[in-house]
Design an enzyme around this catalytic site. Structure first.
Site, PDB file in Angstrom:
ATOM      1  N   LYS A   1       5.088 -13.881   0.415  1.00  0.00           N
ATOM      2  CA  LYS A   1       5.644 -13.484   1.699  1.00  0.00           C
ATOM      3  C   LYS A   1       5.462 -14.621   2.714  1.00  0.00           C
ATOM      4  O   LYS A   1       4.703 -15.565   2.464  1.00  0.00           O
ATOM      5  CB  LYS A   1       4.954 -12.195   2.157  1.00  0.00           C
ATOM      6  CG  LYS A   1       5.207 -11.025   1.195  1.00  0.00           C
ATOM      7  CD  LYS A   1       4.636  -9.724   1.733  1.00  0.00           C
ATOM      8  CE  LYS A   1       4.889  -8.579   0.769  1.00  0.00           C
ATOM      9  NZ  LYS A   1       4.459  -7.290   1.346  1.00  0.00           N
TER      10      LYS A   1
ATOM     11  N   TYR B   1      13.593  -3.156  -0.007  1.00  0.00           N
ATOM     12  CA  TYR B   1      12.678  -2.180   0.589  1.00  0.00           C
ATOM     13  C   TYR B   1      13.384  -0.858   0.901  1.00  0.00           C
ATOM     14  O   TYR B   1      13.002  -0.154   1.838  1.00  0.00           O
ATOM     15  CB  TYR B   1      12.026  -2.774   1.845  1.00  0.00           C
ATOM     16  CG  TYR B   1      11.006  -3.851   1.520  1.00  0.00           C
ATOM     17  CD1 TYR B   1       9.913  -3.585   0.695  1.00  0.00           C
ATOM     18  CD2 TYR B   1      11.120  -5.134   2.044  1.00  0.00           C
ATOM     19  CE1 TYR B   1       8.968  -4.560   0.392  1.00  0.00           C
ATOM     20  CE2 TYR B   1      10.184  -6.123   1.747  1.00  0.00           C
ATOM     21  CZ  TYR B   1       9.109  -5.836   0.926  1.00  0.00           C
ATOM     22  OH  TYR B   1       8.177  -6.794   0.629  1.00  0.00           O
TER      23      TYR B   1
ATOM     24  N   THR C   1      -1.977  -2.130  -1.598  1.00  0.00           N
ATOM     25  CA  THR C   1      -1.046  -2.482  -0.507  1.00  0.00           C
ATOM     26  C   THR C   1      -1.795  -2.772   0.791  1.00  0.00           C
ATOM     27  O   THR C   1      -1.532  -3.776   1.451  1.00  0.00           O
ATOM     28  CB  THR C   1      -0.057  -1.311  -0.283  1.00  0.00           C
ATOM     29  OG1 THR C   1       0.548  -0.978  -1.531  1.00  0.00           O
ATOM     30  CG2 THR C   1       1.011  -1.678   0.727  1.00  0.00           C
TER      31      THR C   1
ATOM     32  N   ASN D   1       0.342  -8.826   3.892  1.00  0.00           N
ATOM     33  CA  ASN D   1      -0.504  -8.712   2.692  1.00  0.00           C
ATOM     34  C   ASN D   1      -0.124  -9.707   1.584  1.00  0.00           C
ATOM     35  O   ASN D   1      -0.310  -9.458   0.407  1.00  0.00           O
ATOM     36  CB  ASN D   1      -0.529  -7.263   2.180  1.00  0.00           C
ATOM     37  CG  ASN D   1       0.852  -6.745   1.818  1.00  0.00           C
ATOM     38  OD1 ASN D   1       1.831  -7.465   1.916  1.00  0.00           O
ATOM     39  ND2 ASN D   1       0.930  -5.505   1.358  1.00  0.00           N
TER      40      ASN D   1
ATOM     41  N   HIS E   1       4.217  -9.739  -2.891  1.00  0.00           N
ATOM     42  CA  HIS E   1       4.863  -8.564  -3.459  1.00  0.00           C
ATOM     43  C   HIS E   1       4.761  -8.683  -4.974  1.00  0.00           C
ATOM     44  O   HIS E   1       4.890  -9.781  -5.520  1.00  0.00           O
ATOM     45  CB  HIS E   1       6.347  -8.530  -3.069  1.00  0.00           C
ATOM     46  CG  HIS E   1       7.152  -7.575  -3.892  1.00  0.00           C
ATOM     47  ND1 HIS E   1       7.243  -6.239  -3.598  1.00  0.00           N
ATOM     48  CD2 HIS E   1       7.853  -7.749  -5.040  1.00  0.00           C
ATOM     49  CE1 HIS E   1       7.990  -5.637  -4.519  1.00  0.00           C
ATOM     50  NE2 HIS E   1       8.366  -6.528  -5.410  1.00  0.00           N
TER      51      HIS E   1
ATOM     52  N   GLU F   1      14.397  -6.321  -9.861  1.00  0.00           N
ATOM     53  CA  GLU F   1      13.950  -7.277  -8.842  1.00  0.00           C
ATOM     54  C   GLU F   1      14.071  -8.724  -9.310  1.00  0.00           C
ATOM     55  O   GLU F   1      14.426  -9.602  -8.519  1.00  0.00           O
ATOM     56  CB  GLU F   1      12.512  -6.950  -8.428  1.00  0.00           C
ATOM     57  CG  GLU F   1      12.444  -5.642  -7.649  1.00  0.00           C
ATOM     58  CD  GLU F   1      11.075  -5.307  -7.107  1.00  0.00           C
ATOM     59  OE1 GLU F   1      10.989  -4.439  -6.228  1.00  0.00           O
ATOM     60  OE2 GLU F   1      10.077  -5.899  -7.571  1.00  0.00           O
TER      61      GLU F   1
HETATM   62  P1  IDP Z   1       3.535  -2.588  -2.339  1.00  0.00           P
HETATM   63  O1  IDP Z   1       3.956  -3.877  -1.651  1.00  0.00           O
HETATM   64  O2  IDP Z   1       2.067  -2.563  -2.661  1.00  0.00           O
HETATM   65  O3  IDP Z   1       4.400  -2.245  -3.539  1.00  0.00           O
HETATM   66  P2  IDP Z   1       5.031  -0.577  -0.834  1.00  0.00           P
HETATM   67  O4  IDP Z   1       4.569   0.807  -0.490  1.00  0.00           O
HETATM   68  O5  IDP Z   1       6.145  -0.731  -1.799  1.00  0.00           O
HETATM   69  O6  IDP Z   1       3.730  -1.401  -1.294  1.00  0.00           O
HETATM   70  O7  IDP Z   1       5.414  -1.273   0.536  1.00  0.00           O
HETATM   71  C1  IDP Z   1       6.098  -2.497   0.538  1.00  0.00           C
HETATM   72  C2  IDP Z   1       5.582  -3.332   1.699  1.00  0.00           C
HETATM   73  O8  IDP Z   1       5.844  -2.686   2.930  1.00  0.00           O
HETATM   74  C3  IDP Z   1       4.069  -3.554   1.695  1.00  0.00           C
HETATM   75  O9  IDP Z   1       3.649  -4.591   0.836  1.00  0.00           O
HETATM   76  C4  IDP Z   1       3.821  -3.882   3.143  1.00  0.00           C
HETATM   77  O10 IDP Z   1       4.204  -5.229   3.428  1.00  0.00           O
HETATM   78  C5  IDP Z   1       4.790  -2.945   3.850  1.00  0.00           C
HETATM   79  N1  IDP Z   1       4.113  -1.688   4.196  1.00  0.00           N
HETATM   80  C6  IDP Z   1       3.876  -0.629   3.374  1.00  0.00           C
HETATM   81  N2  IDP Z   1       3.213   0.345   4.026  1.00  0.00           N
HETATM   82  C7  IDP Z   1       3.046  -0.104   5.290  1.00  0.00           C
HETATM   83  C8  IDP Z   1       2.437   0.466   6.468  1.00  0.00           C
HETATM   84  O11 IDP Z   1       1.916   1.575   6.462  1.00  0.00           O
HETATM   85  N3  IDP Z   1       2.453  -0.312   7.598  1.00  0.00           N
HETATM   86  C9  IDP Z   1       3.026  -1.555   7.624  1.00  0.00           C
HETATM   87  N4  IDP Z   1       3.603  -2.123   6.558  1.00  0.00           N
HETATM   88  C10 IDP Z   1       3.625  -1.413   5.394  1.00  0.00           C
HETATM   89 MG    MG Z   2       6.342  -1.655  -3.668  1.00  0.00          MG
END
Ligand code: IDP
Ligand code: MG
Length: 154
Positions: free
Chosen positions: A9, A49, A91, A112, A115, A126
């Site tokens: 990212k 997303y 996450t 974070n 991905h 993907e």
């Molecule tokens: P993942 O990246 O661990 O698969 P997902 O739930 O698919 O998690 O969410 C994708 C991305 O969206 C996360 O990596 C993060 O960057 C963002 N995200 C997910 N949940 C939150 C949140 O509660 N607040 C802010 N950003 C979030």
């Molecule tokens: Mg995800």
């Protein structure tokens, strides 16, 4: 052999962490079969997303992911999808185990660092989203037999 998509990212390039994090995948034994730098457009972000489109944080997520370059990497290995998720960690990086990439390099949910595809089906979609066929490479590695035993490759 499975392939999975890893995205570095924008925070990774901004913080100068790309090399250090790629190294983790190489050391683990995941073979890099595709690697490129790109700027993600809003349409790709919306597709990538889609499961989060209704979330209040979605506009911020799309803005973050599309306003700076990212690096996409496809890696290959035995159970690569699950291994990629394990290396990435939870996450919410504050809850991610120490030793995982998010656990070691981030303290945030929205910044974070990486991905990683979450299932084999998602991974196939993907990888195809970010790489054309000719951008993915099939090649042998001289040390292959030191990463896996024969019975693991069946
Ligand atoms: P993942 O990246 O661990 O698969 P997902 O739930 O698919 O998690 O969410 C994708 C991305 O969206 C996360 O990596 C993060 O960057 C963002 N995200 C997910 N949940 C939150 C949140 O509660 N607040 C802010 N950003 C979030
Ligand atoms: Mg995800």
């Amino acid at each position: 052999m499975e392939r999975t998509l890893i995205l570095f990212k924008p925070d990774v390039l901004q913080r100068g962490l790309l090399g250090e994090i790629i190294t983790r995948f190489e050391k683990k034994g995941l073979k890099i079969v595709g690697l490129k730098m790109l700027r993600m457009g809003p349409a790709v972000a919306k597709e990538h997303y889609a499961h989060l489109a209704a979330k209040p944080f979605y506009p911020g997520l799309e803005h973050f992911m599309t306003h700076h370059p990212v690096v996409a990497m496809a890696v290959e290995g035995v159970e690569a999808v699950e291994v990629g998720r394990k290396l990435a960690g939870a996450t919410n990086a504050r809850k991610a185990e120490a030793g995982t990439i998010r656990g070691d390099f981030s303290n945030s949910t929205s910044r974070n660092v990486i991905h990683a595809s979450d299932s084999l089906e998602t991974a196939q979609k993907e990888v195809a989203r970010f790489f054309r066929g000719e951008e993915l490479f099939d090649y042998g590695m001289a040390l292959h037999e030191y990463f896996y035993a024969e019975d693991e490759l069946k």
